[in-house]
Design a protein around this motif. Sequence first.
Motif, PDB file in Angstrom:
ATOM      1  N   LEU A   1       9.475 -43.743 -10.492  1.00  0.00           N
ATOM      2  CA  LEU A   1       8.022 -43.711 -10.318  1.00  0.00           C
ATOM      3  C   LEU A   1       7.520 -42.284 -10.176  1.00  0.00           C
ATOM      4  O   LEU A   1       6.417 -41.959 -10.612  1.00  0.00           O
ATOM      5  N   ASP A   2       8.344 -41.430  -9.568  1.00  0.00           N
ATOM      6  CA  ASP A   2       7.973 -40.017  -9.448  1.00  0.00           C
ATOM      7  C   ASP A   2       7.782 -39.411 -10.837  1.00  0.00           C
ATOM      8  O   ASP A   2       6.829 -38.677 -11.091  1.00  0.00           O
ATOM      9  N   ALA A   3       8.705 -39.776 -11.752  1.00  0.00           N
ATOM     10  CA  ALA A   3       8.604 -39.255 -13.116  1.00  0.00           C
ATOM     11  C   ALA A   3       7.341 -39.770 -13.796  1.00  0.00           C
ATOM     12  O   ALA A   3       6.615 -39.021 -14.458  1.00  0.00           O
ATOM     13  N   VAL A   4       7.050 -41.062 -13.630  1.00  0.00           N
ATOM     14  CA  VAL A   4       5.869 -41.647 -14.269  1.00  0.00           C
ATOM     15  C   VAL A   4       4.602 -41.003 -13.720  1.00  0.00           C
ATOM     16  O   VAL A   4       3.679 -40.671 -14.465  1.00  0.00           O
ATOM     17  N   GLN A   5       4.572 -40.799 -12.411  1.00  0.00           N
ATOM     18  CA  GLN A   5       3.398 -40.182 -11.791  1.00  0.00           C
ATOM     19  C   GLN A   5       3.186 -38.780 -12.341  1.00  0.00           C
ATOM     20  O   GLN A   5       2.067 -38.372 -12.646  1.00  0.00           O
ATOM     21  N   ARG A   6       4.285 -38.050 -12.468  1.00  0.00           N
ATOM     22  CA  ARG A   6       4.224 -36.684 -13.000  1.00  0.00           C
ATOM     23  C   ARG A   6       3.641 -36.708 -14.411  1.00  0.00           C
ATOM     24  O   ARG A   6       2.799 -35.879 -14.781  1.00  0.00           O
ATOM     25  N   ALA A   7       4.087 -37.687 -15.202  1.00  0.00           N
ATOM     26  CA  ALA A   7       3.592 -37.798 -16.578  1.00  0.00           C
ATOM     27  C   ALA A   7       2.105 -38.084 -16.577  1.00  0.00           C
ATOM     28  O   ALA A   7       1.331 -37.489 -17.341  1.00  0.00           O
ATOM     29  N   HIS A   8       1.692 -39.005 -15.719  1.00  0.00           N
ATOM     30  CA  HIS A   8       0.287 -39.373 -15.672  1.00  0.00           C
ATOM     31  C   HIS A   8      -0.587 -38.194 -15.271  1.00  0.00           C
ATOM     32  O   HIS A   8      -1.634 -37.945 -15.871  1.00  0.00           O
ATOM     33  N   ASN A   9      -0.113 -37.460 -14.227  1.00  0.00           N
ATOM     34  CA  ASN A   9      -0.878 -36.287 -13.783  1.00  0.00           C
ATOM     35  C   ASN A   9      -1.055 -35.294 -14.926  1.00  0.00           C
ATOM     36  O   ASN A   9      -2.140 -34.754 -15.146  1.00  0.00           O
ATOM     37  N   ALA A  10       0.043 -35.075 -15.675  1.00  0.00           N
ATOM     38  CA  ALA A  10      -0.028 -34.118 -16.782  1.00  0.00           C
ATOM     39  C   ALA A  10      -0.979 -34.615 -17.866  1.00  0.00           C
ATOM     40  O   ALA A  10      -1.771 -33.844 -18.422  1.00  0.00           O
ATOM     41  N   TYR A  11      -0.916 -35.915 -18.148  1.00  0.00           N
ATOM     42  CA  TYR A  11      -1.789 -36.489 -19.176  1.00  0.00           C
ATOM     43  C   TYR A  11      -3.254 -36.311 -18.808  1.00  0.00           C
ATOM     44  O   TYR A  11      -4.074 -35.859 -19.615  1.00  0.00           O
ATOM     45  N   MET A  12      -3.596 -36.687 -17.554  1.00  0.00           N
ATOM     46  CA  MET A  12      -4.980 -36.590 -17.111  1.00  0.00           C
ATOM     47  C   MET A  12      -5.431 -35.137 -17.109  1.00  0.00           C
ATOM     48  O   MET A  12      -6.554 -34.814 -17.458  1.00  0.00           O
ATOM     49  N   LYS A  13      -4.499 -34.250 -16.733  1.00  0.00           N
ATOM     50  CA  LYS A  13      -4.838 -32.823 -16.717  1.00  0.00           C
ATOM     51  C   LYS A  13      -5.101 -32.342 -18.134  1.00  0.00           C
ATOM     52  O   LYS A  13      -6.030 -31.578 -18.385  1.00  0.00           O
TER      53      LYS A  13
END
Lengths: 194, 194, 190
Positions: free
Chosen positions: A179-191
Motif C-alpha cells: 500500500l505504501d508503494a501504491v500511495q507513492r504512485a498516487h501522490n506522484a500521479y496527482m502531483k
Amino acid sequence: MAKKLESTFRNMVLVLFVVTLVASTAVGFINEFTKGPIAEAKQNKKLQAIKYVVPTFDNNPNADMYKVETADGGTLELYPAKKDGVLVGTAVKTYTKKGFSGIFWIMVGFNPDGSINNYSVLEHKETPGLGSKMEEWFRGEGKQSIIKKNPSATKFIVSKDGGDIDAITAATISSRAFLDAVQRAHNAYMKGLK
Amino acid sequence: MSQLNNFTKGFIKENPVFVLLLGMCPTLGVTTSAVNGLGMGLATTFVLVMSNLAISLVANLIPDKVRIPGFIIIIASFVTMVDMSMAAYLPSLHESLGLFIPLIVVNCIVLGRAESYASKNKAMPSIIDGLGMGLGFAFALTLLGGTRELLGSGKFFNFAIFDEGYGMLIFVLAPGAFLALGYIIAIINKLRKA
Amino acid sequence: MEYIIIIISAIFVNNIVLSQFLGICPFLGVSKKVSTAVGMTGAVTFVMVLATIVTYLIQKFVLDPFDIGFMQTITFILVIASLVQMVEIMLKKVSPSLYQALGVFLPLITTNCAVLGVAIMVIQKNYNLMESVVFSAATAIGFGLALVLFAGLREHLDLVKIPKGMQGTPIALITAGLLAMAFMGFAGIV
C-alpha cells in the motif's frame, strides 16, 4: 601428449595477454549481437506490464513517459496511455522500501480520475506463499481489493492500522509495503497532473 | 574408458552433485522449481562443454604456473556469452536465475573438470565428459527443483498436481533446499550401497 | 543509520550462506572443526573486502566509463584469483601452520561463490564505496558466523549415533537446514 609450454615469465605474460584478448574479442562480438534483443526484451517487459494495468491504448507509453519526483527523494516513471489522443489511463512504476525482504516494484494503472484500474507486481523478493500473495490479493473481493478505489477518497492503509484495506493474512508487513508503494504512485500521479 | 562410460558416469557413478558434492551453491539456490533447475543445468552444461573443448585444445599452450587464471578467463568468457544470450532470448529465465548465472564461472564442477580432465585429454573425450557431467548436473538440479516445487507448491513444471494449500511452504524457502537435498542424498547413498 | 541496517541485514537477516546460498562449498567442507572454521573466516574476510574494493573501483573507473560492462565477470574473477594467490603467498610466510591447516581450501576461496557474489551484488545494489566495504565486511562476518555455528554443531554430531544412511553429508545438510530455519527468525527485523 605434446610438451607443455615452459613457465617462463615472458611466456606466462604473453599467453595470458593473448587469451584475454581473444576472450574479450569473442565476448565483445556476442555483446554487439545481443545488445539489441536485450534492450528490446526490457522494453517489451515494461510494455506488457503497462498493457496489463491500463485500458486499451493506441499510443506508445514508453515514448510518452514522464518522471515525477517523490517526497522521499526518489523518482517515479509515469506512462500515459491514450486512445485517439485522449488519456484513458496512466501506468506508474512505483516502489516501496518497506518490504519484508527489502525493496520491491509494482506497476499501478490509474484511471484519469486517480482511481485504481489494475496493478501488477513487477519485481519482489517477498516470501513465497505469504507476501507473494500480493500478486493477486489486492484484486480480490470486498475490503481487500484496491481496484476502482481512489486513494484520495479511501484510506490506503491496512485495516489493522486504522485504514480501509484488508491486509494479506499473516503477511502484514508485505501488505503495508504494498500500500505504501501504491500511495507513492498516487501522490506522484496527482502531483504530475498539476 | 569407453566413451559411453565417459558419458554416463556423470549421471550416477560420479554425479557431480550427489556423489562428488560439487556445485552446491546453484544446486541449493535456484532449485525452487523444476524449470529453474533444468534451465540452470543446461546453461552450465553449455559452459562445461565449450570450456572443456577450448581448454583441451589449448592446454599445452598455457604455461603450468598460469593455468588456473588461463582456464578461468576461458570459462568466464563462455559464462558471459551464456549470460548475454539468456538476457536477450530467455528474459524470464534470466531473471529467475539472476545472480547465479555469472556465478557459473565459480562452479567448482566447471573448473574441476577443466583441471582434472580437459587439460589432460583430447577434444572429443573432453566434450563427452563435459556433456555427461553437465547433463548429470542438470538431472540432479531438475530432480531437486521438481521435488521442492512439488512438495512446496503442488506444482511440477508449472502444472498444478495438487492444490497449493496442501504444499509444505518450507520447501520453497531456504531451509527446504538443505532438507530436500539432504534426504535425496541419503536415499541415493542407500541405493548405492544396496 | 543506514550502515547499521546493512550490517544487521548482511549478518543475520540475509545471511550469505543460510539464506542466499553462497559459500556453500567451504561451508560444508571446512566446517568440521571450529578452529579451521575461524581460520577460514579470516582468510575469506580479507579476500572478500579487498576484492570488493578493487572490483568496485574497476567497475566505476574502467567498465562503466568505457561501456564495457559485459567484461564484468571476466575482470572480477581475475581480480579475485590474483588476490587469493597473494593471500596464499602471504600466509605461507606469516603463518605456516594456518597455511597447512587450510590446505587445499585456500585456493578454493577463488571459487567461493560468496566472494564473487558479493562483488557483483554491491554493483547491483548501487552502493557507494563506503557502503560496499561495510556490506562486504558484514557479509564475511555472517559467513564466519554460519561457519563457526555449523562447525560447533558438527563437532557435537561426531559424538552421537547417526543412522547409517544419514551419515556424513545427509545429516550435515539436514542440520544446515535447521540452522537456516533458525535464522529465518531474524526476518522482518530490518
